[in-house]
Design a protein around this motif. Structure first.
Motif: not given
Length: 186
Positions: A150-159, A38-40, A6-9, A27-36
């Motif tokens: 739960s849907a967000l953690t599937r899209r952006y796993p905790d990593s 924002l989506r939350l 997505s544009e946001l990603d 990096r991936k863990a933090y990237f996913h946390h940031v996106l979760r």
């Protein structure tokens, strides 16, 4: 750069790019946390029925989200709120968005407040709540259904993000037993 959906990603990946080496394996863990987060914030905002753009489309939220914990890696400290604010300020100044330094600073400084930081639609409180939902694995949801988290953690796993937080907390507690969580505010 990794392909993002997505544009946001893409926007968040681009903002984090200069910090790739510092973030290292996290990096991936933090990237996913940031996106979760924002989506939350978007979900909380939609639930409130507030007018305007969703938080993830707003510069102050994107900037606060990218930099809110980055001081952990950039400054090498678990007392990271001020280093994170300084990084956000530098970025906003470089983007000629000095008008947002106060609100972004408040969002970062108060994202670990124990008590509310304002009304449910106040940007600082909205950001605080979104971060708390993610940090608690969705145990505290402010009315959002667990299925949304739960849907967000599937899209952006905790990593490994939460494991890293535990590791940092234990390390800090061993060195500073009287101040294990210096980022917490009343």
């Amino acid at each position: 750069m990794t392909q993002h959906t997505s544009e946001l990603d893409q926007a968040i990946a681009q903002r984090l790019e200069p910090w790739t080496d510092r973030l290292g394996a996290d990096r991936k863990a933090y990237f996913h946390h940031v996106l979760r987060v924002l989506r939350l914030a978007d979900l909380l905002f939609a639930r409130s029925g507030g007018p305007g753009e969703p938080p993830s489309a707003r510069e102050e939220f994107r900037t606060a989200a990218v930099f809110h914990d980055l001081g952990i890696w950039a400054a090498g400290t678990f007392d990271y709120l001020e280093p994170s604010c300084a990084l956000a300020d530098d970025w906003l100044i470089a983007q000629r968005r000095e008008d947002l330094t106060d609100v972004v600073g408040a969002m970062i400084r108060d994202h670990h407040r124990v008590r509310p930081a304002g009304s449910a639609t106040d940007p600082t409180e909205l950001f605080r709540r979104a971060d708390l939902i993610d940090v608690t694995f969705g145990a505290r949801r402010y009315g959002l259904p667990y299925s949304a988290y739960s849907a967000l953690t599937r899209r952006y796993p905790d990593s490994g993000f939460h494991f890293k937080l535990v590791e940092l907390t234990v390390r800090r507690a061993l060195i500073h037993p009287l101040s294990p969580l210096p980022m917490m505010r009343w």
